[in-house]
Scaffold this motif. Sequence first.
Motif, PDB file in Angstrom:
ATOM      1  N   HIS A  87       0.852  -1.196   0.000  1.00 54.66           N
ATOM      2  CA  HIS A  87       0.000   0.000   0.000  1.00 54.66           C
ATOM      3  C   HIS A  87       0.880   1.235   0.000  1.00 54.66           C
ATOM      4  N   ARG A  88       0.694   2.091  -0.990  1.00 53.65           N
ATOM      5  CA  ARG A  88       1.464   3.341  -1.081  1.00 53.65           C
ATOM      6  C   ARG A  88       0.507   4.521  -0.916  1.00 53.65           C
ATOM      7  N   ASN A  89       0.711   5.249   0.168  1.00 54.31           N
ATOM      8  CA  ASN A  89      -0.109   6.437   0.419  1.00 54.31           C
ATOM      9  C   ASN A  89       0.583   7.623  -0.253  1.00 54.31           C
ATOM     10  N   GLU A  90       0.030   8.055  -1.367  1.00 50.31           N
ATOM     11  CA  GLU A  90       0.600   9.167  -2.127  1.00 50.31           C
ATOM     12  C   GLU A  90      -0.011  10.502  -1.735  1.00 50.31           C
ATOM     13  N   GLY A  91      -0.827  10.498  -0.696  1.00 49.18           N
ATOM     14  CA  GLY A  91      -1.508  11.710  -0.265  1.00 49.18           C
ATOM     15  C   GLY A  91      -0.854  12.364   0.933  1.00 49.18           C
ATOM     16  N   GLU A  92      -1.529  13.392   1.425  1.00 51.70           N
ATOM     17  CA  GLU A  92      -1.075  14.121   2.606  1.00 51.70           C
ATOM     18  C   GLU A  92      -1.931  13.804   3.831  1.00 51.70           C
ATOM     19  N   LEU A  93      -2.907  12.898   3.657  1.00 47.60           N
ATOM     20  CA  LEU A  93      -3.782  12.461   4.745  1.00 47.60           C
ATOM     21  C   LEU A  93      -3.501  10.997   5.068  1.00 47.60           C
ATOM     22  N   MET A  94      -3.824  10.596   6.291  1.00 49.58           N
ATOM     23  CA  MET A  94      -3.757   9.182   6.664  1.00 49.58           C
ATOM     24  C   MET A  94      -4.811   8.434   5.865  1.00 49.58           C
ATOM     25  N   HIS A  95      -4.471   7.231   5.377  1.00 52.54           N
ATOM     26  CA  HIS A  95      -5.428   6.366   4.694  1.00 52.54           C
ATOM     27  C   HIS A  95      -5.248   4.950   5.218  1.00 52.54           C
ATOM     28  N   GLU A  96      -6.227   4.110   4.923  1.00 53.00           N
ATOM     29  CA  GLU A  96      -6.112   2.713   5.308  1.00 53.00           C
ATOM     30  C   GLU A  96      -6.724   1.822   4.250  1.00 53.00           C
ATOM     31  N   PHE A  97      -6.392   0.544   4.340  1.00 52.73           N
ATOM     32  CA  PHE A  97      -6.886  -0.482   3.422  1.00 52.73           C
ATOM     33  C   PHE A  97      -7.462  -1.570   4.304  1.00 52.73           C
ATOM     34  N   VAL A  98      -8.768  -1.783   4.202  1.00 56.14           N
ATOM     35  CA  VAL A  98      -9.454  -2.773   5.027  1.00 56.14           C
ATOM     36  C   VAL A  98     -10.225  -3.705   4.107  1.00 56.14           C
ATOM     37  N   LEU A  99      -9.972  -5.006   4.231  1.00 53.79           N
ATOM     38  CA  LEU A  99     -10.698  -6.018   3.458  1.00 53.79           C
ATOM     39  C   LEU A  99     -11.978  -6.394   4.184  1.00 53.79           C
ATOM     40  N   GLY A 100     -13.009  -6.797   3.415  1.00 55.97           N
ATOM     41  CA  GLY A 100     -14.244  -7.263   4.031  1.00 55.97           C
ATOM     42  C   GLY A 100     -15.340  -7.484   3.021  1.00 55.97           C
ATOM     43  N   THR A 101     -16.531  -7.659   3.534  1.00 54.09           N
ATOM     44  CA  THR A 101     -17.725  -7.728   2.699  1.00 54.09           C
ATOM     45  C   THR A 101     -18.356  -6.337   2.722  1.00 54.09           C
ATOM     46  N   ARG A 102     -19.280  -6.077   1.840  1.00 60.23           N
ATOM     47  CA  ARG A 102     -19.964  -4.779   1.850  1.00 60.23           C
ATOM     48  C   ARG A 102     -20.589  -4.544   3.221  1.00 60.23           C
ATOM     49  N   GLN A 103     -21.236  -5.563   3.776  1.00 58.93           N
ATOM     50  CA  GLN A 103     -21.905  -5.410   5.072  1.00 58.93           C
ATOM     51  C   GLN A 103     -20.915  -5.093   6.194  1.00 58.93           C
ATOM     52  N   THR A 104     -19.805  -5.847   6.274  1.00 54.83           N
ATOM     53  CA  THR A 104     -18.860  -5.587   7.363  1.00 54.83           C
ATOM     54  C   THR A 104     -18.208  -4.214   7.221  1.00 54.83           C
ATOM     55  N   LEU A 105     -17.927  -3.803   5.985  1.00 56.14           N
ATOM     56  CA  LEU A 105     -17.330  -2.485   5.774  1.00 56.14           C
ATOM     57  C   LEU A 105     -18.319  -1.366   6.094  1.00 56.14           C
ATOM     58  N   ALA A 123      -5.216  -8.381  10.921  1.00 53.03           N
ATOM     59  CA  ALA A 123      -4.394  -8.777   9.768  1.00 53.03           C
ATOM     60  C   ALA A 123      -4.973  -8.305   8.440  1.00 53.03           C
ATOM     61  N   TYR A 124      -6.264  -8.023   8.382  1.00 51.17           N
ATOM     62  CA  TYR A 124      -6.895  -7.595   7.131  1.00 51.17           C
ATOM     63  C   TYR A 124      -7.031  -6.072   7.051  1.00 51.17           C
ATOM     64  N   MET A 125      -6.258  -5.357   7.868  1.00 53.62           N
ATOM     65  CA  MET A 125      -6.299  -3.895   7.903  1.00 53.62           C
ATOM     66  C   MET A 125      -4.886  -3.331   7.865  1.00 53.62           C
ATOM     67  N   ALA A 126      -4.696  -2.287   7.071  1.00 54.08           N
ATOM     68  CA  ALA A 126      -3.403  -1.602   7.038  1.00 54.08           C
ATOM     69  C   ALA A 126      -3.633  -0.103   7.120  1.00 54.08           C
ATOM     70  N   HIS A 127      -3.051   0.524   8.103  1.00 62.07           N
ATOM     71  CA  HIS A 127      -3.131   1.969   8.326  1.00 62.07           C
ATOM     72  C   HIS A 127      -1.840   2.554   7.757  1.00 62.07           C
ATOM     73  N   VAL A 128      -1.936   3.499   6.793  1.00 63.09           N
ATOM     74  CA  VAL A 128      -0.741   3.993   6.116  1.00 63.09           C
ATOM     75  C   VAL A 128      -0.656   5.517   6.229  1.00 63.09           C
ATOM     76  N   ALA A 129       0.412   5.978   6.849  1.00 60.30           N
ATOM     77  CA  ALA A 129       0.632   7.412   7.042  1.00 60.30           C
ATOM     78  C   ALA A 129       0.927   8.093   5.707  1.00 60.30           C
ATOM     79  N   PRO A 130       0.734   9.408   5.657  1.00 60.34           N
ATOM     80  CA  PRO A 130       1.021  10.156   4.424  1.00 60.34           C
ATOM     81  C   PRO A 130       2.453   9.916   3.933  1.00 60.34           C
ATOM     82  N   ALA A 131       2.591   9.751   2.609  1.00 65.83           N
ATOM     83  CA  ALA A 131       3.882   9.551   1.944  1.00 65.83           C
ATOM     84  C   ALA A 131       4.637   8.316   2.442  1.00 65.83           C
ATOM     85  N   GLN A 132       3.903   7.355   3.016  1.00 68.98           N
ATOM     86  CA  GLN A 132       4.519   6.120   3.507  1.00 68.98           C
ATOM     87  C   GLN A 132       3.930   4.935   2.763  1.00 68.98           C
TER      88      GLN A 132
END
Length: 169
Positions: A87-105, A123-132
């Motif tokens: 996961h490459r955060n190309e922004g200036e805000l914190m972002h994350e990547f979370v896997l799931g079903t539509r309902q769980t998300l 394990a199915y979640m990644a929190h990625v700081a800006p430019a990281q």
Amino acid sequence: MKRASYTVPALLLATLLSAVQAQAHEDSHAGHGAMNMMQHAPQQKPWGIAGQADKVDRSVEIRMDDTMRFTPERLQVKQGETIRFVHRNEGELMHEFVLGTRQTLDEHAAEMLKAPGMAHGEAYMAHVAPAQQGEMIWTFNQAGEFEFACLIAGHYQAGMRGSIEVLAE
């Protein structure tokens, strides 16, 4: 003069209590704390299970930015495939990547609106700081249609999500 001698210990105590409360908040929300990850074996989810580094079949780069989009937004994998997500955060805000079903998300996004500072440690979640960049390894052992999203308050609602089709063996 005696009052001043109590100021430093009081400040140290307040700082320590603040740090303990922050850690407790991080560890308390529905098993999202990092300590929970270390204490439990990988847990089967409808969308798969945490993968092992020595079993990775391929790597997939996911870029995220402040337009509230992932690139790519759609993925296709084979049932049984283990993917290393980079996961490459190309922004200036914190972002994350979370896997799931539509309902769980949907459910989790609603929780995040109520507790926007919630940290994730599953394990199915990644929190990625800006430019990281971050990494996650996941085995898709269940066929079906699944999703990924950024659940930071407002990001999901702005459309920061994508889909994964897991093709049956």
